[in-house]
Write a protein that holds these residues in place. Structure first.
Motif, mmCIF file in Angstrom:
data_model
loop_
_atom_site.group_PDB
_atom_site.id
_atom_site.type_symbol
_atom_site.label_atom_id
_atom_site.label_comp_id
_atom_site.label_asym_id
_atom_site.label_seq_id
_atom_site.Cartn_x
_atom_site.Cartn_y
_atom_site.Cartn_z
ATOM 1 N N LYS A 135 0.866 -1.255 -0.012
ATOM 2 C CA LYS A 135 0.063 -0.139 -0.092
ATOM 3 C C LYS A 135 0.941 1.211 -0.247
ATOM 4 N N THR A 136 0.452 2.442 0.669
ATOM 5 C CA THR A 136 1.347 3.569 0.763
ATOM 6 C C THR A 136 2.611 3.331 1.585
ATOM 7 N N GLN A 137 3.706 3.467 1.142
ATOM 8 C CA GLN A 137 4.976 3.432 1.872
ATOM 9 C C GLN A 137 4.905 4.270 3.096
ATOM 10 N N CYS A 138 5.744 4.035 4.022
ATOM 11 C CA CYS A 138 5.952 4.760 5.190
ATOM 12 C C CYS A 138 6.482 6.266 4.956
ATOM 13 N N GLY A 139 5.768 7.349 5.415
ATOM 14 C CA GLY A 139 6.355 8.586 5.443
ATOM 15 C C GLY A 139 7.349 8.716 6.134
ATOM 16 N N PHE A 140 7.476 8.487 7.270
ATOM 17 C CA PHE A 140 8.734 8.650 8.116
ATOM 18 C C PHE A 140 10.016 7.848 7.405
ATOM 19 N N GLY A 141 9.838 6.686 6.823
ATOM 20 C CA GLY A 141 10.988 5.992 6.279
ATOM 21 C C GLY A 141 11.349 6.791 5.235
ATOM 22 N N GLU A 142 10.240 7.149 4.186
ATOM 23 C CA GLU A 142 10.604 7.834 3.051
ATOM 24 C C GLU A 142 11.437 9.069 3.313
ATOM 25 N N ALA A 143 11.226 9.752 4.406
ATOM 26 C CA ALA A 143 11.957 10.996 4.616
ATOM 27 C C ALA A 143 13.188 10.833 5.293
ATOM 28 N N GLY A 144 13.420 9.582 5.997
ATOM 29 C CA GLY A 144 14.619 9.233 6.508
ATOM 30 C C GLY A 144 14.667 9.689 7.938
ATOM 31 N N VAL A 145 13.484 9.662 8.626
ATOM 32 C CA VAL A 145 13.357 10.318 9.907
ATOM 33 C C VAL A 145 12.945 9.037 10.957
ATOM 34 N N CYS A 146 13.157 7.727 10.424
ATOM 35 C CA CYS A 146 12.907 6.947 11.485
ATOM 36 C C CYS A 146 14.114 6.363 11.985
ATOM 37 N N CYS A 147 14.250 6.166 13.270
ATOM 38 C CA CYS A 147 15.610 5.487 14.067
ATOM 39 C C CYS A 147 15.392 4.504 14.481
ATOM 40 N N ARG A 148 16.345 3.374 14.200
ATOM 41 C CA ARG A 148 15.985 2.255 15.262
ATOM 42 C C ARG A 148 17.463 1.610 15.568
ATOM 43 N N ILE A 149 18.289 2.653 15.488
ATOM 44 C CA ILE A 149 19.708 2.144 15.771
ATOM 45 C C ILE A 149 19.914 1.739 17.320
ATOM 46 N N CYS A 150 19.129 2.197 18.087
ATOM 47 C CA CYS A 150 19.125 1.539 19.717
ATOM 48 C C CYS A 150 17.721 0.981 20.094
ATOM 49 N N ILE A 189 14.541 9.909 -5.303
ATOM 50 C CA ILE A 189 15.091 10.865 -4.209
ATOM 51 C C ILE A 189 15.619 9.789 -3.036
ATOM 52 N N PRO A 190 16.648 10.479 -2.717
ATOM 53 C CA PRO A 190 17.235 9.578 -1.428
ATOM 54 C C PRO A 190 16.353 9.858 -0.384
ATOM 55 N N GLN A 191 16.460 9.081 0.800
ATOM 56 C CA GLN A 191 15.560 9.201 1.823
ATOM 57 C C GLN A 191 16.046 10.160 2.724
ATOM 58 N N VAL A 192 16.094 11.481 2.436
ATOM 59 C CA VAL A 192 16.845 12.553 3.255
ATOM 60 C C VAL A 192 16.119 13.645 3.368
ATOM 61 N N LEU A 193 14.588 13.778 2.705
ATOM 62 C CA LEU A 193 14.010 15.195 2.708
ATOM 63 C C LEU A 193 13.679 15.335 3.901
ATOM 64 N N GLY A 194 13.675 14.316 5.032
ATOM 65 C CA GLY A 194 13.136 14.816 6.250
ATOM 66 C C GLY A 194 14.193 15.922 7.163
ATOM 67 N N SER A 195 15.379 15.956 6.509
ATOM 68 C CA SER A 195 16.298 17.110 6.998
ATOM 69 C C SER A 195 16.514 18.016 6.020
ATOM 70 N N PRO A 196 15.911 19.094 5.982
ATOM 71 C CA PRO A 196 16.265 20.323 5.034
ATOM 72 C C PRO A 196 17.717 20.595 5.062
ATOM 73 N N ASN A 197 18.385 20.600 6.155
ATOM 74 C CA ASN A 197 19.730 21.074 6.445
ATOM 75 C C ASN A 197 20.469 19.838 5.585
ATOM 76 N N PHE A 198 20.259 18.746 6.066
ATOM 77 C CA PHE A 198 21.056 17.753 5.197
ATOM 78 C C PHE A 198 20.735 17.778 3.703
ATOM 79 N N THR A 199 19.703 17.987 3.401
ATOM 80 C CA THR A 199 19.091 17.857 1.586
ATOM 81 C C THR A 199 20.059 19.255 1.163
ATOM 82 N N LYS A 200 20.062 20.274 1.941
ATOM 83 C CA LYS A 200 20.870 21.463 1.106
ATOM 84 C C LYS A 200 22.385 21.242 1.215
ATOM 85 N N LEU A 201 22.770 20.603 2.475
ATOM 86 C CA LEU A 201 24.166 20.168 2.178
ATOM 87 C C LEU A 201 24.528 19.316 1.120
#
Ligand code: CUV
Ligand code: SF4
Length: 632
Positions: A35-50, A581-593
């Motif tokens: 179905k619709t893909q996860c908007g958090f994942g798509e924007a790169g703002v999901c973290c499961r590092i810990c 588009i890579p999964q980075v748009l959740g950070s405008p700063n990183f996208t601009k970088l």
């Protein structure tokens, strides 16, 4: 079934109808199920590092949670996720390269792993400053060079040896910005460390460290993978092949090799050539053994042997759905875990061969450098014995194939250029001078490396083909690798006749040099060939490659390897256009970088553009601006 229109390649429609009839599930069914893909994942703002997480911060700044439990914000989370993609991609290319170097270390005159391009062995040995590189006994030299290459993965000091291939101006930038890659394993490890919970949080620092890791892929792992494959299996030369599902032959034992590493593929080719195997196939009622390739291992085989290309990434399921494949043999990377199950719908055997990519479901025959040819013989025998199990009622091979030209290594391109060196170009022999001459003269406006995968976020092959056709029309020569190259093959762009689709300037160059306007340069690790070619041009002009009118493009990329590649291409001073588009748009700063600021310190940047036509407009503006700046 949905999304018929998503396939540009006409072969797909019939395939998918057949899949439905056979009750076979395909990626399209699974994509619909997502179905619709996860908007958090798509924007790169999901973290499961810990394990305090998973945390997700708002993909839209200013709305909802702004920090994870540890306080990581969108910039940190996006940068870490992106960096981990680079690490994974780099590890994949480089670990592939390591296996090639191991095979060289095992090589001996009696084979099957042996030195097939001795000139290249000696050339690289000299480049790496081995004493007596031109006189040492072949295998003593091969083993010494292999050991040196293995040290590139783990040496405690120094940077990658191949960096010296770049002009001094570029090397200076790498030194200044601290992105000259050290040992490959070190770069991957240290980046995994940096992205561990509670480590690096500064997004710019993470980006730079990611770029250095990517650089260890392009100038380390990938370049070693390419050059050492050439030493072992021969440097590719221009040759004819054929592409698309129609290369599967109803009357033959069909073996599909899918994956990346030429070691397995070369041994299967050798095994299948043995007269006993061919006799056995005939005894089973087949006319012979037909090896077909897919994805990058398909590129490796076609470049060196003219082995036919069954298709690109998207077509891995379609191949099986023809009902005419006796065995799918895989090694590593880009293999759908869905394949063994799909194979069961038909008589097809699915054989995985690498500890690194064991795919449960059917059969596992471990391939090793010590026993490679025996492993391959076992695989071929299994396929041959499976021929009588084929169900004729389920066989339907789309009658679509396209002739194609492949095998344009840097060496082969230079050879072609030599053919046009005449009295006006007296000092250009054996160099890329004729190429830089036509670029500087404006006969062709620039060059584009079009690479990468397929991704259902783009219509299958449509973005690849549109970008290439529009560029050659505007006198931009294209060099291609990976699944982009196979898209070009299927669309007929890798033919001499494709010059009819070019602008006047490129048409004339193709005619004089006798090359297609789109040149097949190999597999994904062979993007290092493109890198080498660009750097030879820049070196000839004694300028930073960032000044040349060249671009990198990945219209339909999907893999982490592609992210590593994009990083080293930008790091090498070449603007890189991404159609997904890579999964980075959740950070405008990183996208601009990525899309702007990096230009200031590296001299190149990323461009995100989904629409291939708009992308080409942007590319042309980019190339013309470079020309103006160069005063050409
Ligand atoms: Ni390595 S990485 S889908 S096979 S190009 Fe093809 Fe190329 Fe992407 Fe994979
Ligand atoms: Fe959450 Fe931080 Fe752990 Fe990520 S590292 S899961 S943001 S607490």
């Amino acid at each position: 079934m949905s999304n018929e229109v998503l396939n540009y390649d006409k072969v797909a429609e019939a395939s998918l109808v057949k899949a439905q009839r056979d009750g076979a599930e395909t990626m399209w069914d699974r994509r619909a199920a997502q179905k619709t893909q996860c908007g958090f994942g798509e924007a790169g703002v999901c973290c499961r590092i810990c394990a305090m997480g998973p945390c997700r911060v708002s993909p839209v700044p200013g709305k909802g949670a702004e920090r994870g439990i540890c306080g990581a914000n969108a910039d940190t989370i996006v940068a870490r996720n992106f960096a981990r993609m680079v690490a994974a991609g780099t590890s994949a290319h480089s670990d592939h390269a390591r296996d090639i170097v191991h095979a060289l270390h095992h090589s001996k005159a009696e084979g099957p792993f042996k030195v097939r391009d001795e000139a290249k062995l000696r050339r690289i040995a000299a480049e790496w400053e081995i004493a007596d590189a031109d006189t040492k006994e072949t295998y003593a030299l091969a083993h010494e060079l292999a050991l040196m290459a293995l040290e590139e993965f783990g040496k405690p000091f120094g940077t990658q040896r191949f960096l010296k291939r770049a002009p001094q101006a570029r090397q200076d930038i790498w030194a200044r910005e601290d992105i000259a890659p050290r040992a490959i394993d070190q770069e991957v490890t240290t980046l995994m460390h940096s992205t561990h919970m509670g480590c690096a949080a500064d997004y710019e620092s993470l980006f730079r460290r990611g770029m250095r890791t990517g650089m260890s892929d392009g100038w380390g792992g990938s370049m070693i993978g390419t050059e050492f494959s050439d030493i072992l299996y021969g440097t590719p030369t221009a040759r004819a092949s054929s592409s698309n599902l129609g290369v599967i032959d109803a009357e033959m034992v069909n073996i599909l090799i899918h994956g990346h590493d030429p070691n397995l593929a070369e041994m299967v080719i050798l095994a299948a050539q043995s007269p006993e195997m061919v006799e056995m196939a005939k005894a089973k009622g087949a006319k012979g053994i037909n090896i077909v390739g897919m994805c990058c291992t398909g590129n490796e085989m076609t470049m060196r042997h003219g082995i036919k290309i069954a298709g690109n990434f998207y077509q891995q399921e379609m191949c099986i759905i023809t009902g005419a494949i006796e065995a799918v043999v895989v090694d590593v990377q880009c293999i759908f875990p869905a394949l063994p199950e799909l194979a069961k719908t038909y008589h097809t055997r699915f054989i995985s061969t690498s500890q690194k990519a064991k795919i449960a479901g059917d059969m596992y025959i471990e391939f090793s450098e010590a026993t490679g040819l025996d492993n391959a013989a076992e695989i071929v025998k299994l396929a041959v014995e499976n021929f009588p199990n084929r169900d004729a009622a389920k066989v339907e091979i789309p009658d679509i194939k396209q002739d194609t030209m492949v095998g344009y290594s840097v060496e082969t391109i230079i050879q072609h250029l030599d053919a046009v060196v005449n009295s006006q170009l007296e000092d250009g022999l054996g160099t890329v001078k004729p190429l830089t001459d036509v670029i500087y003269a404006g006969v062709i406006r620039g060059a584009a490396g079009v690479v990468g995968c397929n991704n259902p976020k783009q219509q299958h092959d449509y973005a690849h083909i549109t970008v290439m056709e529009e560029l050659i029309k505007r006198d931009v020569i294209c060099v291609v690798t990976g699944c982009a190259a196979q898209a070009a093959a299927k669309a007929g762009l890798l033919t001499l006749e494709a010059k009819e689709k070019c602008g006047r300037g490129l048409f004339e160059v193709c005619e004089r040099v006798n090359i297609p306007p789109v040149l097949h340069m190999g597999s994904c690790v062979d993007i290092s060939r493109i890198l080498h070619l660009v750097n030879l041009c820049a070196d000839l002009k004694e300028i930073d490659p960032a000044l040349l009118p060249v671009v990198g493009i990945a219209p339909e990329w999907m893999s982490e390897k592609a992210v590593a590649i994009a990083n080293y291409v930008v790091g090498s001073g070449i603007n890189t256009y991404l159609g997904v588009i890579p999964q980075v748009l959740g950070s405008p700063n990183f996208t601009k970088l990525m899309t702007e600021d990096v230009q200031e310190f590296i001299g190149a940047h990323f461009v995100f553009e989904k629409d291939p036509i708009v992308m080409v407009d942007k590319i042309m503006e980019d190339l013309e601006a470079k020309r103006v700046a160069l005063g050409i």
